[in-house]
Design an enzyme around this catalytic site. Structure first.
Site, PDB file in Angstrom:
ATOM      1  N   TYR A 103     -12.732  -2.569  12.957  1.00  0.00           N
ATOM      2  CA  TYR A 103     -11.395  -2.049  12.652  1.00  0.00           C
ATOM      3  C   TYR A 103     -10.466  -2.104  13.866  1.00  0.00           C
ATOM      4  CZ  TYR A 103      -7.801   1.279  11.133  1.00  0.00           C
ATOM      5  OH  TYR A 103      -6.608   1.877  10.802  1.00  0.00           O
TER       6      TYR A 103
ATOM      7  N   GLY B  58       0.829  -1.208   0.000  1.00  0.00           N
ATOM      8  CA  GLY B  58       0.000   0.000   0.000  1.00  0.00           C
ATOM      9  C   GLY B  58       0.856   1.247   0.000  1.00  0.00           C
TER      10      GLY B  58
ATOM     11  N   ASN C  85       1.928  -2.041   5.330  1.00  0.00           N
ATOM     12  CA  ASN C  85       1.138  -0.835   5.500  1.00  0.00           C
ATOM     13  C   ASN C  85      -0.256  -0.941   4.886  1.00  0.00           C
ATOM     14  OD1 ASN C  85       0.703   2.257   5.723  1.00  0.00           O
ATOM     15  ND2 ASN C  85       0.527   1.848   3.519  1.00  0.00           N
TER      16      ASN C  85
ATOM     17  N   SER D  54      -2.659   0.815  14.688  1.00  0.00           N
ATOM     18  CA  SER D  54      -3.385   2.067  14.909  1.00  0.00           C
ATOM     19  C   SER D  54      -3.543   2.266  16.410  1.00  0.00           C
ATOM     20  CB  SER D  54      -4.768   2.006  14.254  1.00  0.00           C
ATOM     21  OG  SER D  54      -5.586   3.079  14.708  1.00  0.00           O
TER      22      SER D  54
ATOM     23  N   LYS E 175      -6.846  -4.209  14.490  1.00  0.00           N
ATOM     24  CA  LYS E 175      -5.553  -3.597  14.789  1.00  0.00           C
ATOM     25  C   LYS E 175      -4.983  -4.125  16.110  1.00  0.00           C
ATOM     26  CE  LYS E 175      -5.175  -1.127  11.098  1.00  0.00           C
ATOM     27  NZ  LYS E 175      -4.127  -1.450  10.086  1.00  0.00           N
TER      28      LYS E 175
END
Length: 264
Positions: free
Chosen positions: A157, A13, A91, A144, A161
């Site tokens: 999400y 990414g 990433n 994150s 993480k």
């Protein structure tokens, strides 16, 4: 190192946002860079041009980080081009804000497929190649600060993480005998060009440092963790969030950040 005797890095990414800055700053730090992209070919070309301006080689590689065959092909092509990899930065990621009660199976799979499953197997392919080449490399996972803090509409999400953080620790322990370090960075609010009126922009003034991170600042975290200065660091997640996780919401809202006289 590659055939030219230079250090090499693969950034998944790596064509936009934080990934683009990581790709460019790694080049500035002396690396030749393999930039993975999925559907941003134009931005990948722009990233390649910036890297080449710095006198470094750049190899663009298309791959879907949610597809294991595509990941395997990516590593085959990168190793055919560079012959070796010193650093891999996982990433690539996707995100979708959705309330728990509204979350569908498609939402769940969408985030888990790239952010967790793809990252896991990218790390595995990287580690196997590093071991095969007797390369004491570094794997950097992008997590994150949501893995620790609780944000609304993040019940998929954020746990994904958190899995990345825990995986980083377990993987680091298993890879330590091979001299491979596994670490992570956890960005917070980062200026990636949110449109005017985006509700996230309202958070900036409430952060302890009163500003968002630049993508370059996040990239600098990768530079450090990949460097010899961090040779004794593994299984660690570096949080780069300007103190976003520090406030205790109820009390800090009450006192409005004004020092309290605690004298009796």
């Amino acid at each position: 190192m590659n055939k030219n005797g230079r250090r090499t890095v693969l950034v998944t990414g790596g064509a936009k946002g934080i990934g683009q800055s990581i790709s460019i700053e790694m080049a500035r730090a002396g690396y030749d860079v393999a930039v993975n992209y999925h559907n941003r070919r134009g931005m990948a070309e722009e990233t390649k041009a910036e890297i080449e301006k710095l006198g470094r080689d750049c190899f663009l590689i298309h791959a879907d980080m949610g597809d294991l065959k595509s990941i395997e092909n990516m590593y085959n092509e990168v190793y055919n081009y560079f012959e070796d990899l010193d650093v891999v930065v996982n990433n690539a990621g996707v995100g979708k804000e959705v309330y728990f009660l509204d979350t569908t199976e498609e939402d769940f799979d969408f985030m888990n497929l790239v952010d967790w499953k793809g990252l896991f197997f990218s790390s595995q392919y990287a580690a196997k190649r590093m071991i095969e080449h007797n390369n004491k490399g570094v794997i950097i996972n992008v997590s994150s600060n949501q893995s620790v803090g609780c944000w609304p509409r993040s019940t998929v999400y954020a746990p994904v993480k958190a899995a990345v953080d825990k995986f980083t620790k377990n993987c680091a322990m298993e890879m330590a005998p091979y001299g491979i370090r596994v670490v992570a960075i956890a960005p917070g609010y980062t200026n990636v060009g949110w449109p005017k009126g985006d509700i996230r922009l309202e958070a900036e003034a409430r952060l302890p440092l009163k500003r968002f991170a630049s993508t370059k600042e996040i990239a600098k975290g990768c530079i450090y963790l990949a460097s010899e200065d961090a040779d004794y660091i593994t299984g660690f997640t570096l949080t780069i969030d300007g103190g976003a996780l520090l406030p205790v919401v109820a009390e800090n809202d009450f006192v409005k950040g004004v020092p309290v006289d605690n004298k009796q």
